[in-house]
Structures are given as C-alpha cells and as structure tokens.
Design a protein around this motif. Sequence first.
Motif, PDB file in Angstrom:
ATOM      1  N   LYS A  95      37.706  30.341  80.490  1.00  0.00           N
ATOM      2  CA  LYS A  95      39.126  30.440  80.823  1.00  0.00           C
ATOM      3  C   LYS A  95      39.775  29.061  80.880  1.00  0.00           C
ATOM      4  N   HIS A  96      39.122  28.114  81.509  1.00  0.00           N
ATOM      5  CA  HIS A  96      39.657  26.764  81.587  1.00  0.00           C
ATOM      6  C   HIS A  96      39.860  26.174  80.196  1.00  0.00           C
ATOM      7  N   VAL A  97      38.847  26.352  79.347  1.00  0.00           N
ATOM      8  CA  VAL A  97      38.920  25.815  77.989  1.00  0.00           C
ATOM      9  C   VAL A  97      40.118  26.393  77.248  1.00  0.00           C
ATOM     10  N   LEU A  98      40.271  27.706  77.289  1.00  0.00           N
ATOM     11  CA  LEU A  98      41.349  28.364  76.551  1.00  0.00           C
ATOM     12  C   LEU A  98      42.716  27.923  77.057  1.00  0.00           C
ATOM     13  N   GLU A  99      42.855  27.744  78.370  1.00  0.00           N
ATOM     14  CA  GLU A  99      44.119  27.277  78.925  1.00  0.00           C
ATOM     15  C   GLU A  99      44.417  25.843  78.474  1.00  0.00           C
ATOM     16  N   CYS A 100      43.396  25.003  78.451  1.00  0.00           N
ATOM     17  CA  CYS A 100      43.584  23.619  78.005  1.00  0.00           C
ATOM     18  C   CYS A 100      44.011  23.560  76.536  1.00  0.00           C
ATOM     19  N   LEU A 101      43.380  24.348  75.714  1.00  0.00           N
ATOM     20  CA  LEU A 101      43.739  24.382  74.301  1.00  0.00           C
ATOM     21  C   LEU A 101      45.174  24.897  74.116  1.00  0.00           C
ATOM     22  N   LYS A 102      45.539  25.867  74.909  1.00  0.00           N
ATOM     23  CA  LYS A 102      46.886  26.448  74.836  1.00  0.00           C
ATOM     24  C   LYS A 102      47.957  25.404  75.148  1.00  0.00           C
ATOM     25  N   TYR A 103      47.693  24.530  76.109  1.00  0.00           N
ATOM     26  CA  TYR A 103      48.688  23.556  76.542  1.00  0.00           C
ATOM     27  C   TYR A 103      48.521  22.183  75.885  1.00  0.00           C
ATOM     28  N   GLY A 104      47.615  22.093  74.926  1.00  0.00           N
ATOM     29  CA  GLY A 104      47.495  20.869  74.151  1.00  0.00           C
ATOM     30  C   GLY A 104      46.813  19.712  74.837  1.00  0.00           C
ATOM     31  N   VAL A 105      45.918  19.998  75.787  1.00  0.00           N
ATOM     32  CA  VAL A 105      45.130  18.921  76.409  1.00  0.00           C
ATOM     33  C   VAL A 105      44.286  18.254  75.321  1.00  0.00           C
ATOM     34  N   ASP A 106      44.238  16.930  75.338  1.00  0.00           N
ATOM     35  CA  ASP A 106      43.609  16.186  74.240  1.00  0.00           C
ATOM     36  C   ASP A 106      42.100  16.038  74.366  1.00  0.00           C
ATOM     37  N   MET A 107      41.605  16.033  75.597  1.00  0.00           N
ATOM     38  CA  MET A 107      40.173  15.823  75.823  1.00  0.00           C
ATOM     39  C   MET A 107      39.796  16.525  77.121  1.00  0.00           C
ATOM     40  N   VAL A 108      38.572  17.036  77.202  1.00  0.00           N
ATOM     41  CA  VAL A 108      38.107  17.673  78.430  1.00  0.00           C
ATOM     42  C   VAL A 108      36.794  17.033  78.856  1.00  0.00           C
ATOM     43  N   TRP A 109      36.499  17.165  80.147  1.00  0.00           N
ATOM     44  CA  TRP A 109      35.181  16.762  80.603  1.00  0.00           C
ATOM     45  C   TRP A 109      34.548  17.899  81.397  1.00  0.00           C
ATOM     46  N   VAL A 110      33.229  17.871  81.433  1.00  0.00           N
ATOM     47  CA  VAL A 110      32.446  18.859  82.169  1.00  0.00           C
ATOM     48  C   VAL A 110      31.879  18.168  83.398  1.00  0.00           C
ATOM     49  N   GLY A 111      32.089  18.770  84.571  1.00  0.00           N
ATOM     50  CA  GLY A 111      31.679  18.152  85.820  1.00  0.00           C
ATOM     51  C   GLY A 111      30.188  18.253  86.097  1.00  0.00           C
ATOM     52  N   ALA A 112      29.762  17.551  87.141  1.00  0.00           N
ATOM     53  CA  ALA A 112      28.340  17.455  87.472  1.00  0.00           C
ATOM     54  C   ALA A 112      27.741  18.796  87.876  1.00  0.00           C
ATOM     55  N   ARG A 113      28.507  19.621  88.574  1.00  0.00           N
ATOM     56  CA  ARG A 113      27.992  20.931  88.965  1.00  0.00           C
ATOM     57  C   ARG A 113      27.826  21.838  87.747  1.00  0.00           C
ATOM     58  N   THR A 114      28.749  21.715  86.804  1.00  0.00           N
ATOM     59  CA  THR A 114      28.727  22.586  85.627  1.00  0.00           C
ATOM     60  C   THR A 114      27.667  22.146  84.620  1.00  0.00           C
ATOM     61  N   SER A 115      27.505  20.849  84.433  1.00  0.00           N
ATOM     62  CA  SER A 115      26.524  20.361  83.453  1.00  0.00           C
ATOM     63  C   SER A 115      25.102  20.729  83.862  1.00  0.00           C
ATOM     64  N   ALA A 116      24.914  21.050  85.148  1.00  0.00           N
ATOM     65  CA  ALA A 116      23.590  21.455  85.641  1.00  0.00           C
ATOM     66  C   ALA A 116      23.304  22.937  85.382  1.00  0.00           C
ATOM     67  N   ASN A 117      24.274  23.672  84.834  1.00  0.00           N
ATOM     68  CA  ASN A 117      24.136  25.113  84.638  1.00  0.00           C
ATOM     69  C   ASN A 117      24.172  25.447  83.149  1.00  0.00           C
ATOM     70  N   PRO A 118      23.024  25.703  82.505  1.00  0.00           N
ATOM     71  CA  PRO A 118      22.996  25.992  81.070  1.00  0.00           C
ATOM     72  C   PRO A 118      23.843  27.202  80.677  1.00  0.00           C
ATOM     73  N   PHE A 119      23.967  28.205  81.565  1.00  0.00           N
ATOM     74  CA  PHE A 119      24.781  29.376  81.243  1.00  0.00           C
ATOM     75  C   PHE A 119      26.249  28.969  81.067  1.00  0.00           C
ATOM     76  N   LEU A 120      26.765  28.181  82.023  1.00  0.00           N
ATOM     77  CA  LEU A 120      28.151  27.735  81.929  1.00  0.00           C
ATOM     78  C   LEU A 120      28.353  26.784  80.753  1.00  0.00           C
ATOM     79  N   MET A 121      27.361  25.922  80.496  1.00  0.00           N
ATOM     80  CA  MET A 121      27.483  25.006  79.368  1.00  0.00           C
ATOM     81  C   MET A 121      27.570  25.772  78.057  1.00  0.00           C
ATOM     82  N   GLN A 122      26.785  26.831  77.924  1.00  0.00           N
ATOM     83  CA  GLN A 122      26.840  27.619  76.695  1.00  0.00           C
ATOM     84  C   GLN A 122      28.175  28.334  76.565  1.00  0.00           C
ATOM     85  N   GLU A 123      28.701  28.823  77.687  1.00  0.00           N
ATOM     86  CA  GLU A 123      30.007  29.484  77.680  1.00  0.00           C
ATOM     87  C   GLU A 123      31.096  28.516  77.223  1.00  0.00           C
TER      88      GLU A 123
END
Length: 362
Positions: A95-123
């Motif tokens: 959801k975050h990714v799709l919203e960022c793309l919709k509003y033209g965000v130029d770059m995204v980062w993945v936080g420390a809690r998320t990078s530790a979760n392979p399921f979320l990284m794959q999503e």
Amino acid sequence: MAHELDIIPGTEWGFFTLPRPMCIAGPCSAESEEQVMETAAGLNAFGIHVFRAGIWKPRTHPGSFEGVGTPGLKWMRKVKETYGMKTCTEVASEKHVLECLKYGVDMVWVGARTSANPFLMQEIADALEGTDIPVLVKNPVNPDIDLWIGALERLNRAGLKKLGVIHRGFSTSAPIAYRNDPGWRMAIELRTRYPQLAFFADPSHMAGDRKYLLELSQRAMDLGLDGLMVESHCNPACALSDAKQQLTPPDLKTMLESLVIRDNTSDNQAYREGIDALRAQIDVIDENLLFTLASRMKVSAKIGQYKKDHNVAILQSGRWEQVLSQMKIKASAYGLSDAFIDAVFNAIHEESVRVQNEVLEG
C-alpha cells in the motif's frame, strides 16, 4: 548463498551532485504542510537536492504519533514542484509503495524493522516490479548481513537496479552513548562485498542525540561511504517524533561544512610506493595468521579426540572464560581493545568447537 547484484551506481541516478557527501535531509516526520515547506526551503537554500520525510511512522507503542499518512504525500509533491527537489520517504508495505508511486515520490527507503522481514521485503519488491525508482535499504535491527543482502536480492530480482543501503546501526541493550550500536564492522564488510552500492550512513538514528552527529558523520566519511541521511526540522524542539536528534537546516549546513572529506585514493608516486610496501607486509602477516590458525585447529582436533576417548563434553565454558580473560589482559599490552579480542577469539572458539564436534561425530 549471496549472489552478485546488478546495480546502477548512485552517481548515475541524477539525484546527487559531487563531491561527497551525497546528502538526503528532512524531518523525521511530515507533520504539517507549513513544517514541510519551511524545512524544505531551508535545506534547498544551501544545496540539498533530496528531501526526506516520514509519512508512515513505525512506532513501538500504539497511540504514539504514527505519521500523517497519505495527505503528507501532497506536501512532498509541493516540495518537488516548488523547489525542484527530489523526494524520498519510507515504505513498509505494498500500500505504501502504490501511494508513493501515485504521488510521484522519487525514491523510497525500507526501514530497519521491515528489512528484517523477508515476507514484507518480497511484498515491496513485487509492488515495485516494473518501476525504475531508486530504493535504499536500511540495515536490519540486528546485525545479520545475510538478511540485509537478501533484502537487496529480492529487489534486484524484481528488476530494480538503482539500489543502495543506509547504515543506521543496530539495536543493543548494552549501555552505550548512542541510540544504536554503530557496528561499523558490518558496514565495512558489506561495502567490501558490494563496492558499487550507493552507501549512506544515518547518523541521526545511530546517535539519537544531535550532539553526536558530527563525530558519526565524520566516521562515515573516513570509511569512504558515499553520503548521509540526516534528519532536519525547521523547529526541532516542537517535533512530534525524535526531536532530540534533529538539526535545523542552518545547523545541518554548519555540520556538513565541518566534515573533512578524504580522497578515495591518490596518484602521488610516494604515496603509491609507500602504501604498496605496507600492503605487502600485511599480506605476509595474513599468511602467517592463516598458518597459525590452521595449526591451532589441528590441536583442537586432537583435544576433541581426547574428549571423545574419555566421554567428556565438548563445551567447557569455565575454561573458555578463563582463556578469554587472560587474552584480554595480555592484549592490552599491545594496545588491542577488549571488543576486538572478544570478536576474534570468540570466532576462533566457535570454529574450535565445530572442529571438535566433527571429531566427536566422526
């Protein structure tokens, strides 16, 4: 098993200007349109080209300020339109990714809690597939380099080539001055494995207090990292999150101007000859170390056989604590730190246990 990464260097993204450090700056959280625009104006005034702000904030306790959500992306878009700055925010779900793309965000980062979760990284990787947006991955909360690399691999397999990392330190229960343990050793290891990765340090989250930002930023530059992600707020005292670690734009300018930026190498002939001679000495010492370590493991194997013959358990914790304590006392005379001795000798001990276990099972 880690694989090679097919990456486009950060200098080719069109986001940053040389010389180092590449800099991403902005508030921990987008709190209001006024706060976002005032901070962006202050940063743009001295040449910051990439503006960051948290839109969704992963907080430990519910009820804390968890970000303004999607409305904040409209303010980010206004920053882009008004000042020509690139915009960047954290994503933790499809959801975050799709919203960022919709509003033209130029770059995204993945936080420390998320990078530790392979399921979320794959999503996230699946949601970004088919895009050309740069993605930065913060180190996992705990020091696991394979988890960090695995997160990059998932993004790379989804076709993303503009990849980089952000080193923000690791959670620790030890009493240290900083918010997170800097853990530079892992940053050095990842930099060595993937020198083409755009590599940033996040001194704000590493420090947890603005008084340590300069020293940690300087350390990152001394290690040859490419840039910094620093939290900056027009009025840190009123910040709704992480107020203590944020700098005003003028204070950030002062800090960046205080950094000593060193060259990656030198064409000076005397330097080249001197460094080559010293590296030759290191090569000989390293070969001697390998011979010594191999000799030690042969003795460990014999000890394993003795234990097997006499039905004695492999692990003798009391003995090892005594050895380690003695080594630290002896090492201090050579100017070697306790932390270094812990790391080296515990690694040696783990390998010795493995060798003895092979003998036991053989």
